[in-house]
Design an enzyme around this catalytic site. Structure first.
Site, PDB file in Angstrom:
ATOM      1  N   TYR A  59       0.756  -1.368   0.162  1.00 35.30           N
ATOM      2  CA  TYR A  59      -0.052   0.054   0.035  1.00 35.30           C
ATOM      3  C   TYR A  59       0.982   1.180  -0.138  1.00 35.30           C
ATOM      4  CZ  TYR A  59      -4.441  -2.703   0.927  1.00 35.30           C
ATOM      5  OH  TYR A  59      -5.182  -3.555   0.983  1.00 35.30           O
ATOM      6  N   SER A 164      -7.054 -13.677   0.845  1.00 35.49           N
ATOM      7  CA  SER A 164      -7.537 -12.449   0.126  1.00 35.49           C
ATOM      8  C   SER A 164      -7.862 -12.894  -1.239  1.00 35.49           C
ATOM      9  CB  SER A 164      -6.903 -11.251   0.359  1.00 35.49           C
ATOM     10  OG  SER A 164      -7.819 -10.168  -0.422  1.00 35.49           O
ATOM     11  N   ASN A 165      -9.092 -12.763  -1.620  1.00 39.49           N
ATOM     12  CA  ASN A 165      -9.463 -13.115  -3.068  1.00 39.49           C
ATOM     13  C   ASN A 165      -9.316 -14.332  -3.473  1.00 39.49           C
ATOM     14  OD1 ASN A 165      -9.791  -9.941  -3.737  1.00 39.49           O
ATOM     15  ND2 ASN A 165      -7.375 -10.089  -3.171  1.00 39.49           N
ATOM     16  N   TRP A 213     -13.531  -6.192   0.994  1.00 39.24           N
ATOM     17  CA  TRP A 213     -13.036  -4.808   0.315  1.00 39.24           C
ATOM     18  C   TRP A 213     -13.836  -4.121  -0.733  1.00 39.24           C
ATOM     19  CZ3 TRP A 213     -11.235  -4.382  -4.783  1.00 39.24           C
ATOM     20  CH2 TRP A 213     -10.883  -5.525  -5.196  1.00 39.24           C
ATOM     21  N   SER A 214     -13.830  -2.811  -0.538  1.00 40.08           N
ATOM     22  CA  SER A 214     -14.688  -2.091  -1.734  1.00 40.08           C
ATOM     23  C   SER A 214     -16.147  -2.238  -1.616  1.00 40.08           C
ATOM     24  CB  SER A 214     -14.315  -2.410  -3.175  1.00 40.08           C
ATOM     25  OG  SER A 214     -14.621  -1.467  -3.970  1.00 40.08           O
ATOM     26  N   GLY A 218     -15.793   1.183  -4.712  1.00 37.58           N
ATOM     27  CA  GLY A 218     -14.688   2.388  -4.808  1.00 37.58           C
ATOM     28  C   GLY A 218     -15.436   3.669  -5.244  1.00 37.58           C
ATOM     29  N   GLY A 219     -16.581   4.062  -4.508  1.00 41.05           N
ATOM     30  CA  GLY A 219     -17.174   5.139  -4.679  1.00 41.05           C
ATOM     31  C   GLY A 219     -18.305   5.159  -6.061  1.00 41.05           C
ATOM     32  N   SER A 268     -12.123   5.265   3.576  1.00 46.80           N
ATOM     33  CA  SER A 268     -12.059   6.497   3.762  1.00 46.80           C
ATOM     34  C   SER A 268     -11.236   7.252   4.688  1.00 46.80           C
ATOM     35  CB  SER A 268     -13.572   7.168   3.718  1.00 46.80           C
ATOM     36  OG  SER A 268     -13.502   8.747   3.679  1.00 46.80           O
ATOM     37  N   GLY A 269     -10.748   8.435   4.413  1.00 48.00           N
ATOM     38  CA  GLY A 269      -9.949   9.183   5.504  1.00 48.00           C
ATOM     39  C   GLY A 269     -10.943  10.212   6.287  1.00 48.00           C
TER      40      GLY A 269
END
Length: 303
Positions: A59, A164-165, A213-214, A218-219, A268-269
């Protein structure tokens, strides 16, 4: 006022406990926070009951773990209040890794162990609470991965392991060799495959809660103007209006209502976005509302 300080916890096989909502750190370096602001952000998340923080060695171009570690160094007492998750197994082409000439997977024992040890140094901690293999590797050897995990546990460097995945079969193949705590997969109203490809069914059968995740695609749930995006957004907005809850909270609640008890990440931050995710632990959709969103997600009625 809704109490957002005590969301429920999820306990995994083997004793790992994570908060019902996990803070995803993928983009932390893009939040442009000073070290002191990072400490404040972490403290606010912890105050809401978000005690688990999701990382990966790659990351931020191999930089986020160090950024997080700087904050922990300023306030070392925070480490005992949280669970740290990290991932390994992807090698990126990066200025931080000039020896990498092609992006590829590496799930060899030597890479898993070296990556975990590097994450510990970057984070400034003596152990990871959970380490995941980031992606299935065509060259992965289940016995070798299990051996690396066992060594890290024996050395006290990692307490729990997962993937993961992974597909259901891949998860179960490794899980037969060493107990896995979770499978972190992509899932949202715009990506519902794990509900129908046996991923969630297989984990529920084993009593293992998936991580997600997501969850907000992703918005794209907020902005996509294609037919599926508009259809799903309209359905979620209808339910949000009926429940008088934020749009994002409805999405998180819809996900968490699955019987496998998925644990979603919020990436999100914005602390307000984290609050919306946590609010989802305080209510549920009725069955009609839940299936309205599923119908929109799939574009057809159930048969």
């Amino acid at each position: 006022m809704t109490d957002l300080t005590c969301p429920s916890l999820v306990t995994y096989p083997g004793g790992l406990t994570l908060s019902r909502v996990v803070a995803g750190m993928w983009r932390m370096n893009e939040w442009n926070l000073t070290p002191q602001q990072r400490v404040a952000w972490i403290e606010q998340a912890l105050a809401m009951g978000v005690t688990s923080f999701d990382h990966a060695d790659i990351y931020g171009g191999y930089g986020v773990e160090a950024t997080f570690g700087e904050a922990l160094a300023l306030q070392p007492s925070l480490r005992d209040k949280m669970q740290i998750v990290s991932k390994c197994g992807i090698k990126l082409i990066s200025a931080a890794r000039p020896e990498h000439t092609i992006q590829h997977y590496d799930t060899s024992a030597s890479h898993i162990i070296a990556s975990a040890e590097h994450s510990l140094r970057q984070l400034g901690t003596d152990h990871l609470d959970l380490l995941l293999i980031h992606r299935p590797d065509p060259l992965m050897n289940f016995d070798e991965i299990a051996g690396a995990f066992a060594r890290l546990r024996q050395d006290g460097k990692v307490r729990h392991f997962g993937v993961s995945n992974f597909s259901r079969h891949q998860f179960e193949s490794l899980n037969r060799r060493i107990a896995l705590a979770t499978n972190q997969v992509e899932f949202s109203p715009l990506c519902v495959a794990p509900m129908f490809d046996e991923t969630f069914d297989g984990l529920q059968d084993l009593g293992v809660a998936p991580m997600i995740w997501s969850p907000l695609a992703g918005g794209r749930l907020f902005s996509s103007d294609d037919a599926a995006g508009v259809r799903v957004r309209t359905a979620i907005q209808k339910v949000a209006h009926e429940l008088q809850r934020p749009f994002g909270s409805v999405v998180f609640a819809w996900i968490m209502q699955l019987p496998s008890r998925p644990v979603p990440l919020t990436g999100s931050g914005r602390i307000e976005a984290v609050k919306e995710a946590v609010e989802a632990t305080q209510f549920s959709l009725n069955r009609t509302q839940w299936f309205e969103i599923l119908r929109a997600a799939r574009g057809h009625e159930v048969a």
